[in-house]
Structures are given as C-alpha cells and as structure tokens.
Design a protein around this motif. Structure first.
Motif, short mmCIF file in Angstrom:
data_model
loop_
_atom_site.label_atom_id
_atom_site.label_comp_id
_atom_site.label_asym_id
_atom_site.label_seq_id
_atom_site.Cartn_x
_atom_site.Cartn_y
_atom_site.Cartn_z
N PRO A 79 -27.17 7.38 6.09
CA PRO A 79 -27.48 6.11 6.75
C PRO A 79 -26.72 5.89 8.05
O PRO A 79 -27.26 5.27 8.97
N ARG A 80 -25.48 6.39 8.15
CA ARG A 80 -24.69 6.12 9.35
C ARG A 80 -25.32 6.69 10.62
O ARG A 80 -25.52 5.97 11.60
N PRO A 81 -25.65 8.00 10.65
CA PRO A 81 -26.32 8.52 11.86
C PRO A 81 -27.64 7.83 12.17
O PRO A 81 -27.98 7.62 13.34
N MET A 82 -28.36 7.42 11.10
CA MET A 82 -29.63 6.74 11.34
C MET A 82 -29.40 5.39 11.99
O MET A 82 -30.14 4.97 12.89
N GLN A 83 -28.35 4.68 11.57
CA GLN A 83 -28.03 3.40 12.19
C GLN A 83 -27.66 3.58 13.67
O GLN A 83 -28.04 2.77 14.52
N VAL A 84 -26.93 4.66 13.95
CA VAL A 84 -26.55 4.93 15.34
C VAL A 84 -27.80 5.23 16.18
O VAL A 84 -27.94 4.75 17.31
N PHE A 85 -28.71 6.00 15.59
CA PHE A 85 -29.94 6.33 16.30
C PHE A 85 -30.75 5.07 16.61
O PHE A 85 -31.23 4.87 17.73
N ILE A 86 -30.90 4.20 15.60
CA ILE A 86 -31.68 2.97 15.80
C ILE A 86 -31.01 2.07 16.82
O ILE A 86 -31.67 1.47 17.69
N ALA A 87 -29.66 1.98 16.76
CA ALA A 87 -28.93 1.14 17.73
C ALA A 87 -29.11 1.68 19.15
O ALA A 87 -29.33 0.90 20.09
N ALA A 88 -29.03 3.02 19.29
CA ALA A 88 -29.21 3.62 20.62
C ALA A 88 -30.62 3.37 21.15
O ALA A 88 -30.80 3.08 22.34
N TYR A 89 -31.60 3.46 20.25
CA TYR A 89 -32.99 3.21 20.68
C TYR A 89 -33.18 1.77 21.11
O TYR A 89 -33.85 1.48 22.10
N MET A 90 -32.57 0.84 20.37
CA MET A 90 -32.69 -0.57 20.73
C MET A 90 -32.01 -0.84 22.07
O MET A 90 -32.51 -1.62 22.90
N ILE A 91 -30.86 -0.20 22.31
CA ILE A 91 -30.18 -0.36 23.60
C ILE A 91 -31.05 0.17 24.74
O ILE A 91 -31.14 -0.44 25.82
N PHE A 92 -31.72 1.29 24.48
CA PHE A 92 -32.63 1.85 25.49
C PHE A 92 -33.76 0.87 25.81
O PHE A 92 -34.09 0.63 26.98
N LEU A 93 -34.36 0.28 24.77
CA LEU A 93 -35.45 -0.68 24.98
C LEU A 93 -34.96 -1.91 25.75
O LEU A 93 -35.63 -2.39 26.66
#
Length: 320
Positions: free
Chosen positions: A94-108
C-alpha cells in the motif's frame, strides 16, 4: 491513404487499444466494460477513419466536438482503477501505491494551475494552441480579431492571411483580411480581397458595406491625380471589371502594365476583359505575352495555352 501519417497513427492506436482490451478481457468488470464501450463510441467518430463528419457546410468535425461525453466514463474508470489499486490485494504494498497516487494528484494539480495561468490571457492561450495547430483557420481568425481589437493591424493581418491560406473559401477570413488592409490605407489590396470572395453567404451585407469605403477613397485618389500604386491600379481594374465597366477596367490595367509590363495578374485580367468585351485580337496579344513570361511556371503556362487554343477554335480570324 496510409501515406498520411496522422491516419496511420490513428489506425495503430485503435489497433493497440483493441488488442490490449482482448488481453485483459477476463479481468475487466461489467461497469468498466460499459465505460470502455462508451468511450469508444464517443471517440471513434472523431478519428474519422470511415468518413468525415460535417458540423457545418464545408467543415468537418474537430476533436473538441466529441470530447465531452467520453470524459464521463473516463472519470468512472479512473475511480474504479484507483479503488482496485488501493483496496484489492496487489503486487505492490500500500505504501508505494499511496506515493504513486499522491504524485499523480500533484501532477494533475500542477497541470491545472499551469493551464489556469495560460487561461488568464486569451492571447497567450491562443498562441499556445497555434503552436500545435498552425493551420487551424478558426484559431488564426480568433487571433486576428484579438490583435485587431488591440490596434495591432499588422499582426492581425498576418493571422488573417494564414487563415485564408488554411481555408481559402471562408468569406469571414477574406473580409477580415481586407478590413485590416483597408485600415492601413492599402485600398488596392483591400479591394482585391473583397472581390475575391466568391460566396459571401450571410456576410453579403457586410462585404458590400466594407467595399464602399476603399472604392470611394481610391476613386478620390485617382481623380485628384495622386500617384497610384500597381496594386491600386489592379484593384481598381478588378472592381471596374466586376461592375461591368470594361473601358474603365482596361484603362486601369493599361496604367498598371505601363508601370510593370510583366505583371502576371494584370495581364490575365486584361486578357479576360478584352475577351469578354469582344476584342479577341488584343486578348490574344495579352495571352501571348503571358505565354512568354510563364515558360517556367507549368500551371500558368498550361492555362495560357488552353485559353489560346480556345480562342483559336472560336475565333480563327484573330490568328490569321
């Protein structure tokens, strides 16, 4: 034709999408399958593989006409995918997935901020769009209108010229181009643009009103004996020919050719005026001059040869 790179790219893209769907078909939920079909139905027409879709007389559809409805199932798919990645067992913790989702949201969010910055200035937004679509007549026209409102007639003229090149039969583009030239005092070029509108459509009244001013100013200039440029003589000759005054048109075009004996457009128009007024001998002389000038211009040379052949068939006495 697959020699068109854009058609090839679209075909390859759709092939890859269909192939990937077939590979993942066992893992796709019914709601996701519905969304994918929805997106495909919405986006397939704009790819225009089968046929172009008209949205107005003489115009085909563009991508933005079909992007709204597919956006809804795309958002549903995004939510469904995010739910899968965060709740179901997966190949990552779950931790890497949360980082990925957070990075994607920051990009958007950053992309949204950047686009809002561009949207604050309409001209900046247009220039950004024109960098990707320089041959979009609608965008070029809009940029021309904005520059004209700012009083930058030269820059407005550049954009209207590009719009005319992209869509030569758009009356709005030509009328706008003529108006910017008129505002700069270039009445000859202005008249030529106005008279080049073959079908003004709903702009007929505007065209008639706009034409009146440069014709009046050019007539005053000729009457006053002020020096008249080549383009002004050509525009005046074209106008007189259009309103059925061949003598005035011939006089104007002869003045033009005294200034520049190899003015191709002037010779073509003069030959046409002579031909329609019945002076076949002088029309033949003009076409023969054009033939000598156009030896290295294949399309013009072919046109001149065809006109001479037509004259020889219909008026053999002029060639004796």
């Amino acid at each position: 034709s697959f020699h068109n790179r854009e058609i090839l790219y679209v075909t390859v893209l759709w092939t890859l999408i269909i192939a990937q769907y077939w590979i993942w078909r066992r893992h796709i939920q019914p709601i996701e399958r519905l969304c994918l079909v929805w997106i495909a139905i919405g986006l397939f027409p704009v790819s225009q593989i089968v046929a172009a879709i008209g949205v107005a007389p003489g115009y085909i559809s563009t991508a933005e006409h079909f992007m709204y409805l597919p956006g809804i199932p795309f958002c549903i798919l995004l939510v469904s995918l995010t739910n899968r990645l965060t709740s179901a067992p997966f190949w990552v913790s779950p931790r890497p997935m949360q980082v990925f989702i957070a990075a994607y949201m920051i990009f958007l969010i950053s992309t949204n901020i950047q686009q809002n910055f561009y949207a604050r200035n309409e001209m900046v937004m247009l220039e950004q769009s024109l960098a990707y679509q320089p041959y979009n007549a609608r965008l070029q026209n809009l940029a021309g209108y904005l520059y004209a409102e700012e009083g930058n007639e030269r820059k407005a003229e550049e954009h209207f010229e590009l719009a005319v090149r992209a869509d030569p039969f758009n009356p709005s583009s030509r009328i706008s181009l003529g108006k910017t030239q008129c505002d700069q005092g270039r009445f000859g070029e202005c008249i030529v643009q106005y008279l080049s509108v073959s079908d003004p459509g709903p702009f007929g009244g505007l065209l008639k009103d706009n034409l009146r001013y440069p014709v009046q100013k050019l007539e005053e200039k000729i009457t006053a004996g002020v020096r008249v440029s080549q383009m002004e003589w050509f525009g005046w000759g074209m106008y007189q020919s259009k309103i059925g005054q061949p003598a005035e048109a011939i006089a104007a075009l002869e003045n033009l050719l005294r200034m520049n004996p190899q003015h191709i457009s002037g010779l073509i128009l003069l030959a046409s005026v002579y031909e329609t007024s019945g002076d076949i001998v002088r029309a033949r002389e003009c076409y023969l001059k054009l033939k000598d000038i156009s030896l290295f211009q294949s399309s013009l040379f072919t046109y001149v040869v065809e006109r001479l052949a037509n004259l020889r068939i219909n008026h053999p006495e002029a060639f004796r």
